[in-house]
Design a protein around this motif. Structure first.
Motif, PDB file in Angstrom:
ATOM      1  N   VAL A 193      81.281  12.101  50.306  1.00  0.00           N
ATOM      2  CA  VAL A 193      81.713  11.707  51.266  1.00  0.00           C
ATOM      3  C   VAL A 193      80.908  13.808  52.200  1.00  0.00           C
ATOM      4  CG1 VAL A 193      84.168  12.843  53.208  1.00  0.00           C
ATOM      5  CG2 VAL A 193      84.098  10.565  49.859  1.00  0.00           C
ATOM      6  N   LYS A 194      80.528  14.839  51.303  1.00  0.00           N
ATOM      7  CA  LYS A 194      80.476  15.712  52.087  1.00  0.00           C
ATOM      8  C   LYS A 194      78.773  15.721  52.755  1.00  0.00           C
ATOM      9  CE  LYS A 194      82.861  19.042  49.482  1.00  0.00           C
ATOM     10  NZ  LYS A 194      82.404  20.493  48.029  1.00  0.00           N
ATOM     11  N   ASN A 195      78.487  14.450  52.149  1.00  0.00           N
ATOM     12  CA  ASN A 195      77.232  14.104  52.883  1.00  0.00           C
ATOM     13  C   ASN A 195      76.515  13.222  53.232  1.00  0.00           C
ATOM     14  OD1 ASN A 195      74.827  16.158  51.424  1.00  0.00           O
ATOM     15  ND2 ASN A 195      75.837  15.526  49.303  1.00  0.00           N
ATOM     16  N   GLY A 196      77.636  12.406  53.895  1.00  0.00           N
ATOM     17  CA  GLY A 196      77.944  11.368  54.872  1.00  0.00           C
ATOM     18  C   GLY A 196      77.574   9.372  54.457  1.00  0.00           C
ATOM     19  N   ILE A 197      77.850   9.237  53.361  1.00  0.00           N
ATOM     20  CA  ILE A 197      78.411   8.332  52.542  1.00  0.00           C
ATOM     21  C   ILE A 197      79.943   7.270  53.501  1.00  0.00           C
ATOM     22  CG2 ILE A 197      80.566   8.790  51.138  1.00  0.00           C
ATOM     23  CD1 ILE A 197      77.336   6.641  50.618  1.00  0.00           C
ATOM     24  N   LEU A 198      80.635   7.882  53.647  1.00  0.00           N
ATOM     25  CA  LEU A 198      81.605   7.780  54.872  1.00  0.00           C
ATOM     26  C   LEU A 198      80.865   7.063  56.263  1.00  0.00           C
ATOM     27  CD1 LEU A 198      84.878   9.756  54.772  1.00  0.00           C
ATOM     28  CD2 LEU A 198      84.562   7.420  52.624  1.00  0.00           C
ATOM     29  N   LEU A 199      80.322   7.369  57.064  1.00  0.00           N
ATOM     30  CA  LEU A 199      79.725   7.201  58.080  1.00  0.00           C
ATOM     31  C   LEU A 199      78.298   6.113  57.721  1.00  0.00           C
ATOM     32  CD1 LEU A 199      78.629   7.058  60.677  1.00  0.00           C
ATOM     33  CD2 LEU A 199      76.324   8.720  60.589  1.00  0.00           C
ATOM     34  N   LEU A 200      78.084   5.893  56.758  1.00  0.00           N
ATOM     35  CA  LEU A 200      77.492   4.737  56.521  1.00  0.00           C
ATOM     36  C   LEU A 200      77.429   3.649  55.875  1.00  0.00           C
ATOM     37  CD1 LEU A 200      74.443   7.203  53.561  1.00  0.00           C
ATOM     38  CD2 LEU A 200      74.089   6.091  56.249  1.00  0.00           C
ATOM     39  N   LEU A 201      79.017   3.859  55.288  1.00  0.00           N
ATOM     40  CA  LEU A 201      79.773   2.953  54.626  1.00  0.00           C
ATOM     41  C   LEU A 201      80.000   1.803  55.890  1.00  0.00           C
ATOM     42  CD1 LEU A 201      81.948   4.028  51.557  1.00  0.00           C
ATOM     43  CD2 LEU A 201      79.581   2.564  51.790  1.00  0.00           C
ATOM     44  N   THR A 202      81.316   2.888  56.454  1.00  0.00           N
ATOM     45  CA  THR A 202      81.892   1.575  58.243  1.00  0.00           C
ATOM     46  C   THR A 202      80.312   1.390  58.622  1.00  0.00           C
ATOM     47  OG1 THR A 202      81.853   3.810  59.117  1.00  0.00           O
ATOM     48  CG2 THR A 202      83.447   3.547  58.235  1.00  0.00           C
ATOM     49  N   GLY A 203      78.822   2.254  58.984  1.00  0.00           N
ATOM     50  CA  GLY A 203      77.986   1.479  59.432  1.00  0.00           C
ATOM     51  C   GLY A 203      77.786   0.609  58.930  1.00  0.00           C
ATOM     52  N   ALA A 204      77.531   0.525  58.024  1.00  0.00           N
ATOM     53  CA  ALA A 204      76.754  -0.757  56.968  1.00  0.00           C
ATOM     54  C   ALA A 204      77.863  -2.345  57.748  1.00  0.00           C
ATOM     55  CB  ALA A 204      76.933  -0.809  55.600  1.00  0.00           C
ATOM     56  N   VAL A 205      79.371  -1.679  57.064  1.00  0.00           N
ATOM     57  CA  VAL A 205      79.772  -3.217  58.063  1.00  0.00           C
ATOM     58  C   VAL A 205      79.854  -3.103  59.423  1.00  0.00           C
ATOM     59  CG1 VAL A 205      82.741  -3.666  58.308  1.00  0.00           C
ATOM     60  CG2 VAL A 205      82.175  -2.379  56.392  1.00  0.00           C
ATOM     61  N   THR A 206      79.203  -2.336  60.568  1.00  0.00           N
ATOM     62  CA  THR A 206      79.645  -2.664  61.535  1.00  0.00           C
ATOM     63  C   THR A 206      78.543  -3.232  61.448  1.00  0.00           C
ATOM     64  OG1 THR A 206      80.768  -0.704  62.382  1.00  0.00           O
ATOM     65  CG2 THR A 206      79.560  -1.840  64.525  1.00  0.00           C
ATOM     66  N   GLN A 207      76.980  -2.846  60.880  1.00  0.00           N
ATOM     67  CA  GLN A 207      75.877  -3.649  61.156  1.00  0.00           C
ATOM     68  C   GLN A 207      75.517  -5.151  60.866  1.00  0.00           C
ATOM     69  OE1 GLN A 207      72.416  -0.868  60.550  1.00  0.00           O
ATOM     70  NE2 GLN A 207      71.387  -2.815  61.133  1.00  0.00           N
ATOM     71  N   HIS A 208      76.530  -4.796  59.719  1.00  0.00           N
ATOM     72  CA  HIS A 208      76.086  -6.612  58.622  1.00  0.00           C
ATOM     73  C   HIS A 208      77.802  -7.134  58.525  1.00  0.00           C
ATOM     74  CE1 HIS A 208      72.308  -4.991  57.782  1.00  0.00           C
ATOM     75  NE2 HIS A 208      72.916  -4.295  57.081  1.00  0.00           N
ATOM     76  N   SER A 209      78.442  -6.999  60.390  1.00  0.00           N
ATOM     77  CA  SER A 209      79.794  -7.994  60.255  1.00  0.00           C
ATOM     78  C   SER A 209      79.563  -9.068  60.020  1.00  0.00           C
ATOM     79  CB  SER A 209      80.089  -7.588  61.622  1.00  0.00           C
ATOM     80  OG  SER A 209      79.496  -8.144  62.927  1.00  0.00           O
ATOM     81  N   GLY A 210      78.789 -10.178  59.866  1.00  0.00           N
ATOM     82  CA  GLY A 210      78.641 -11.109  58.728  1.00  0.00           C
ATOM     83  C   GLY A 210      78.188 -11.251  58.140  1.00  0.00           C
ATOM     84  N   CYS A 211      77.541 -10.593  57.419  1.00  0.00           N
ATOM     85  CA  CYS A 211      77.633 -10.597  55.583  1.00  0.00           C
ATOM     86  C   CYS A 211      78.626 -10.924  55.072  1.00  0.00           C
ATOM     87  CB  CYS A 211      76.595  -9.927  55.667  1.00  0.00           C
ATOM     88  SG  CYS A 211      75.712  -9.552  53.632  1.00  0.00           S
TER      89      CYS A 211
END
Length: 469
Positions: A193-211
């Motif tokens: 979390v300190k190294n930014g995993i939450l942004l990567l997880l939510t970003g992945a949901v947004t970017q790959h909303s169809g998967c």
């Protein structure tokens, strides 16, 4: 009392002794060894219960070993090989062996599989197909073994998620590794979390909303970040992580939008509802879920997808969580939620988990809300709870939640006591109190508020006494 543990070598030696000294056939020798150790109170959960096989490369008896270790030895030998076919076959074999069960994964980890697999992962960083293969091996190995991940591994996962943001398949497997390594491991969660995993997880949901598979995996990983399940840690950051997901990364909107995009996929919706219930940690978050269309979505799911018991359970759990907000309570009732909850309970009366969540849901809606109590009574909520108590007399959580509902229904509406008693509530509650120790307090409180005679044990009188050592 903690069970005893043995090594794989000890178990294998016992099997070999049965075969050599007592001339048992392999299956009998294996079965006898298992029975003998279990009768001695030995935990065999981490033991591969199979006959070690001869390696294809050797014929000597001393080269017999388990297939997962053969696969690992093969990877040791080919770590510098340029033969792609050979390496690919070795990685696939190792992954398959680890996927057989925890015992295989544990044995591989004991023989230093993690640094070997991580080295292969880092080596394949620039090649998408090879990376997908090695990441899958890492995912298989870390399942149930979060302690394996080290700082080097954490950084590797973050690098992969950043480099391959546009690739849904690599991202999905990398997130799976993250989830495995954060389950029951608070330090890994905090570090990532300190190294930014939450942004990567939510970003992945947004970017790959169809998967669909990626949405499920990312939703589950976000949920794991809100867990407080590491017994080695006195205080975790579960609440802080939930707030960060919502406030800093728009997690509620991201998840609800994804749910709307996959409205016909029950498994995706089940994961998202489960995660939303973990994020409803503040009054305003509950309201936000409602305002973003989350409540409407949940009630629509109850109406349209009531046949799926697992989805119904997760939806009820989510409604229960957001109904901690008094305004949301009223919104649920005004939208016809009580009728849908009671219908779902009656439809899945044989499912203890659905009954538990249904009773809990109605209990929250009834708390401090006399008008809601009236709607619950009119729509058969009390009767459904009593039917659940009959159907699941051995399920302590069903009994507890039903008792809490009955108590909440009459706490401010005493006129409901007689109708509920006429349904047979007293005998069912008394049975729950007698059968389940954990039902004692809530069951007696329900009986008291229903006007029944109940013995309440006085724990302390408040008098000064002559305390002696």
């Amino acid at each position: 009392m903690a069970k005893r543990r043995i090594t794989q070598e000890t178990f294998d030696a016992a099997v070999r002794e049965n075969m050599e000294e007592f001339e048992m056939d392999p299956d009998e020798a294996l079965r006898d060894a298992v029975e003998q150790f279990e009768s001695q109170g030995v935990d065999l959960g981490c033991i591969v219960k199979a006959i070690p096989a001869l390696s294809s490369d050797y014929s000597q008896e001393e080269q017999k070993t388990h297939e997962v270790l053969q696969a690992l030895d093969s990877l040791r030998i080919t770590k510098d090989s340029t033969n792609v076919t050979e390496v690919t076959a070795g990685i696939k074999c190792f992954t398959e062996q680890c996927s057989l069960g925890f015992a295989q994964r544990y044995l591989a980890a004991q023989k230093d599989a993690y640094p070997i697999i991580l080295a292969y992962c880092k080596k394949s960083m620039e090649e998408q197909d090879a990376l997908l293969l090695t990441l899958s091996a890492l995912a298989a190995l870390t399942d149930g073994q979060p302690d394996l991940l080290d700082r080097e591994g954490q950084q590797f996962l973050l690098d992969v998620l950043k480099k391959y943001q546009a690739d849904s398949s690599v991202t999905c497997v990398a997130i799976c590794v993250v989830r495995h390594c954060c389950l029951k491991h608070e330090q890994n969660r905090q570090d990532l979390v300190k190294n930014g995993i939450l942004l990567l997880l939510t970003g992945a949901v947004t970017q790959h909303s169809g998967c669909a598979e990626l949405i499920k995996e990312a939703s589950a990983a976000l949920r794991v970040m809100t867990f407080d399940d590491d017994v080695r840690v006195t205080f975790g950051h579960a609440h802080e992580h939930a707030k960060m997901i919502v406030l800093e990364h728009s997690g509620l909107k991201v998840l609800i939008d994804s749910a709307k995009a996959h409205f016909s996929n029950a498994s995706v919706l089940s994961e998202i509802c489960s995660t939303l219930s973990r994020l409803a940690v503040r009054n305003e978050f509950c309201q936000d879920i409602c305002d973003l269309g989350g409540l409407k979505l949940m009630l629509t799911l109850l109406a349209d997808s009531y046949e799926s018991a697992e989805l119904v359970r997760q939806v009820l759990s989510a409604i229960r969580a957001i109904a901690g907000n008094d305004d949301v309570k009223d919104a649920v009732v005004n939208a016809g939620g009580v009728q849908l909850i009671v219908f779902a309970m009656n439809r899945h009366m044989s499912n203890a988990a659905v009954c538990e969540q249904g009773c809990a849901c109605l209990s929250v809606l009834a708390l401090r809300k006399p008008n809601n109590c009236k709607v619950i009574m009119e729509n058969g909520g009390a009767l459904a709870a009593l039917q659940a108590m009959k159907a699941h007399s051995d399920a302590v959580n069903v009994q507890k939640q039903a008792c809490m509902l009955l108590r909440n229904l009459v706490a401010r509406m005493q006129n409901f006591s007689q109708p509920i008693l006429e349904m047979g509530a007293e005998a069912l509650i008394a049975q729950a109190v007698q059968t389940h120790q954990d039902c004692g307090d809530v069951g007696k409180a329900a009986l008291r508020d229903l006007g029944c005679k109940v013995e309440l044990r006085e724990l302390w009188t408040g008098k000064h006494g002559g305390l002696t050592n």
